[in-house]
Design a protein around this motif. Structure first.
Motif, PDB file in Angstrom:
ATOM      1  N   VAL A  14       0.841  -1.200   0.000  1.00 38.20           N
ATOM      2  CA  VAL A  14       0.000   0.000   0.000  1.00 38.20           C
ATOM      3  C   VAL A  14       0.875   1.248   0.000  1.00 38.20           C
ATOM      4  O   VAL A  14       0.590   2.222  -0.722  1.00 38.20           O
ATOM      5  N   THR A  15       1.938   1.245   0.792  1.00 36.22           N
ATOM      6  CA  THR A  15       2.843   2.403   0.821  1.00 36.22           C
ATOM      7  C   THR A  15       3.504   2.613  -0.531  1.00 36.22           C
ATOM      8  O   THR A  15       3.604   3.742  -1.025  1.00 36.22           O
ATOM      9  N   PHE A  16       3.958   1.527  -1.139  1.00 37.01           N
ATOM     10  CA  PHE A  16       4.641   1.627  -2.432  1.00 37.01           C
ATOM     11  C   PHE A  16       3.703   2.190  -3.506  1.00 37.01           C
ATOM     12  O   PHE A  16       4.118   3.026  -4.318  1.00 37.01           O
ATOM     13  N   LEU A  17       2.452   1.742  -3.511  1.00 37.31           N
ATOM     14  CA  LEU A  17       1.504   2.208  -4.527  1.00 37.31           C
ATOM     15  C   LEU A  17       0.982   3.617  -4.236  1.00 37.31           C
ATOM     16  O   LEU A  17       0.657   4.370  -5.164  1.00 37.31           O
ATOM     17  N   ALA A  18       0.890   3.973  -2.959  1.00 42.34           N
ATOM     18  CA  ALA A  18       0.355   5.290  -2.600  1.00 42.34           C
ATOM     19  C   ALA A  18       1.386   6.397  -2.746  1.00 42.34           C
ATOM     20  O   ALA A  18       1.009   7.566  -2.912  1.00 42.34           O
ATOM     21  N   THR A  19       2.676   6.066  -2.695  1.00 44.50           N
ATOM     22  CA  THR A  19       3.704   7.103  -2.716  1.00 44.50           C
ATOM     23  C   THR A  19       3.684   7.930  -4.003  1.00 44.50           C
ATOM     24  O   THR A  19       3.787   9.166  -3.937  1.00 44.50           O
ATOM     25  N   PRO A  20       3.569   7.341  -5.220  1.00 45.54           N
ATOM     26  CA  PRO A  20       3.505   8.199  -6.418  1.00 45.54           C
ATOM     27  C   PRO A  20       2.309   9.144  -6.412  1.00 45.54           C
ATOM     28  O   PRO A  20       2.417  10.284  -6.891  1.00 45.54           O
ATOM     29  N   VAL A  21       1.175   8.699  -5.866  1.00 45.36           N
ATOM     30  CA  VAL A  21       0.008   9.582  -5.790  1.00 45.36           C
ATOM     31  C   VAL A  21       0.287  10.734  -4.832  1.00 45.36           C
ATOM     32  O   VAL A  21      -0.014  11.907  -5.123  1.00 45.36           O
ATOM     33  N   VAL A  22       0.868  10.418  -3.679  1.00 41.85           N
ATOM     34  CA  VAL A  22       1.213  11.460  -2.712  1.00 41.85           C
ATOM     35  C   VAL A  22       2.234  12.418  -3.313  1.00 41.85           C
ATOM     36  O   VAL A  22       2.174  13.636  -3.078  1.00 41.85           O
ATOM     37  N   ARG A  23       3.141  11.907  -4.116  1.00 40.77           N
ATOM     38  CA  ARG A  23       4.146  12.757  -4.746  1.00 40.77           C
ATOM     39  C   ARG A  23       3.487  13.768  -5.698  1.00 40.77           C
ATOM     40  O   ARG A  23       3.837  14.952  -5.699  1.00 40.77           O
ATOM     41  N   MET A  24       2.541  13.310  -6.498  1.00 38.94           N
ATOM     42  CA  MET A  24       1.849  14.228  -7.411  1.00 38.94           C
ATOM     43  C   MET A  24       1.073  15.294  -6.643  1.00 38.94           C
ATOM     44  O   MET A  24       1.069  16.474  -7.018  1.00 38.94           O
ATOM     45  N   VAL A  25       0.415  14.894  -5.551  1.00 36.06           N
ATOM     46  CA  VAL A  25      -0.319  15.862  -4.735  1.00 36.06           C
ATOM     47  C   VAL A  25       0.639  16.859  -4.095  1.00 36.06           C
ATOM     48  O   VAL A  25       0.356  18.072  -4.040  1.00 36.06           O
ATOM     49  N   ALA A  26       1.794  16.378  -3.632  1.00 32.69           N
ATOM     50  CA  ALA A  26       2.770  17.267  -3.007  1.00 32.69           C
ATOM     51  C   ALA A  26       3.303  18.289  -4.009  1.00 32.69           C
ATOM     52  O   ALA A  26       3.502  19.457  -3.676  1.00 32.69           O
ATOM     53  N   ILE A  27       3.520  17.860  -5.234  1.00 32.80           N
ATOM     54  CA  ILE A  27       3.985  18.795  -6.266  1.00 32.80           C
ATOM     55  C   ILE A  27       2.900  19.830  -6.569  1.00 32.80           C
ATOM     56  O   ILE A  27       3.183  21.029  -6.705  1.00 32.80           O
ATOM     57  N   ARG A  28       1.656  19.389  -6.645  1.00 29.26           N
ATOM     58  CA  ARG A  28       0.560  20.314  -6.947  1.00 29.26           C
ATOM     59  C   ARG A  28       0.370  21.313  -5.806  1.00 29.26           C
ATOM     60  O   ARG A  28       0.069  22.490  -6.044  1.00 29.26           O
ATOM     61  N   TRP A  29       0.524  20.842  -4.556  1.00 28.65           N
ATOM     62  CA  TRP A  29       0.369  21.733  -3.399  1.00 28.65           C
ATOM     63  C   TRP A  29       1.660  22.487  -3.071  1.00 28.65           C
ATOM     64  O   TRP A  29       1.709  23.200  -2.089  1.00 28.65           O
ATOM     65  N   ARG A  30       2.689  22.262  -3.883  1.00 28.71           N
ATOM     66  CA  ARG A  30       3.984  22.928  -3.708  1.00 28.71           C
ATOM     67  C   ARG A  30       4.610  22.638  -2.349  1.00 28.71           C
ATOM     68  O   ARG A  30       5.175  23.513  -1.700  1.00 28.71           O
ATOM     69  N   MET A  31       4.515  21.386  -1.923  1.00 26.63           N
ATOM     70  CA  MET A  31       5.219  20.935  -0.713  1.00 26.63           C
ATOM     71  C   MET A  31       6.601  20.445  -1.144  1.00 26.63           C
ATOM     72  O   MET A  31       6.880  19.240  -1.159  1.00 26.63           O
TER      73      MET A  31
END
Length: 417
Positions: A14-31
């Motif tokens: 779950v962590t491995f699959l969720a990390t790319p999604v979290v990465r895209m959200v972090a880029i969009r939110w400028r984290m």
């Protein structure tokens, strides 16, 4: 053991699959973690990977509730306490990753999360002191609650301090979690099931989350765990130490009268968390002697020192892995075997050999050459990833493309009647 393997794999997947999604959200939110003077990365990198790790932890605990062999783990509220406090401290880390909270606000949030964990059932009950005429001390709430909160806050900040190289905190945390799992699982095998079930589940889930995040975080990292991840890992490791070694009288572990087997339940968590704690203590002493705040950042951590003597990024991380694994699993092996002198000598010899190999002139010379090559490669990647360089490459490609012939307008024939 199969049930623990299932929850570990669930957390990792779950962590491995969720990390790319979290990465895209972090880029969009400028984290984004912009490169600073004390940092080793050269391009802005998204952070907030702790959210993906928490999703993996929550999913694995949900699966554990459906496994009959792990049902006894939920007879008390310790696992639920770790999940609730972990969510709170992960949220605090997300806010820090986004807005950059000050040190006092973060410390207050850490104390609040640790307090929630203690109120829900995770608390030190016993401490063995290897001093004559003292032995095991039973802790009441007046001492056990503040001591548990203090241990949690120290562990959280220790993991936060070593999170300075790609893959370092995730790898060291995975090693520590696996070592705690081995200790807790063995504790269950010798008749302490009621004590060992919660820490075994917590550490198996944490190890899976760290291992699932590591492929995205190892050098060169595509995402950082950020404070949301390092503080979550620190809280869970502290909970594992408290539940595994502070919930039962250590003098009942072994009938032998020798001091070492009795002191091992106290020494195991110290040895497992030795690398983060040493870095924390050295940083506090160093900054205090210079008249600075203990939370003032600098570039003198253990991993920075390895880089300064010439080791490459990956080699410095692997050296820290080696030391963490040797101390962690060495302490666990001593606890399982009852503190055999031969094993203690072997651990000491391996530790000395490891230090000599890392610090020898030949190794340092080779490390400096590898470090120089890595810096050149990093600068080249940074240059190629710069927007100006990308625009120049696009212009070059467009100029090199063959010129397309201009299409002629269609000929219109006039039909003469």
């Amino acid at each position: 053991m199969r049930e623990y393997a299932v929850v570990l794999l669930t957390a990792g997947l779950v962590t491995f699959l969720a990390t790319p999604v979290v990465r895209m959200v972090a880029i969009r939110w400028r984290m984004m973690a912009a490169p600073r003077e004390r940092d080793v990365h050269v391009i802005p990198t998204p952070r907030g990977g702790g959210v993906a790790m928490y999703l993996g932890v929550a999913a694995a605990i949900l699966v554990a509730t459906r496994l009959p062999a792990l049902q006894r783990t939920f007879d008390d509220s310790q696992t639920v306490a770790v999940l609730a406090a972990g969510g709170l401290i992960c949220l605090l880390g997300v806010l820090d990753d986004k807005f950059g909270l000050d040190a006092l606000t973060k410390l207050t949030g850490q104390i609040a999360a640790a307090g929630v964990m203690v109120l829900l059932g995770v608390q030190l009950a016993f401490v063995f002191l290897p001093v004559a005429d003292i032995g095991t001390v039973s802790l009441g709430p007046d001492v056990g609650v503040p001591l548990t909160i203090l241990l949690t806050v120290l562990t959280v900040n220790a993991l936060n301090f070593i999170d300075g190289l790609d893959g370092l905190a995730a790898g060291v945390s995975a090693i520590a979690a696996l070592a705690f799992f081995a200790y807790s699982y063995n504790l269950g095998l010798v008749g302490y099931d009621d004590v060992a079930s919660a820490p075994a589940l917590i550490t198996a889930v944490l190890a899976g989350a760290c291992l699932g995040f590591l492929p995205h975080n190892f050098s060169p990292a595509r995402i950082f765990m950020g404070d949301s991840g390092s503080m979550l890992v620190g809280l869970m490791l502290s909970a594992a130490a408290v539940t595994a070694t502070g919930g039962v009288d250590p003098q009942s572990f072994d009938s032998a009268a020798s001091l070492l087997p009795l002191a091992l339940p106290l020494l195991v968590p110290i040895a497992i968390l030795f690398i983060p704690f040493v870095d924390l203590v050295m940083a506090v002493v160093r900054r205090s002697l210079r008249g600075k705040s203990p939370f003032a950042p600098d570039k003198m951590h253990l991993h920075h020192r390895l880089l300064s003597i010439g080791h490459s990024h990956r080699r410095a991380v692997l050296v820290m892995y080696f030391w963490a694994a040797l101390l962690s699993f060495g302490a666990v092996a001593l606890s399982i075997t009852g503190g055999r002198a031969e094993l203690l000598v072997a651990i000491g010899v391996l530790l000395v050999v490891g230090v000599v190999v890392v610090l020898s002139p030949r190794a340092r010379r080779a490390a400096r050459e590898a470090r120089a090559a890595e810096l050149v490669a990093q600068k080249e990647r940074s240059r190629l990833d710069h927007p100006t360089a990308r625009a120049q490459r696009a212009t070059t490609v467009q100029a090199a493309a063959p010129e397309q012939p201009t299409p002629r307008p269609p000929t219109v024939r006039q039909v003469v009647p």
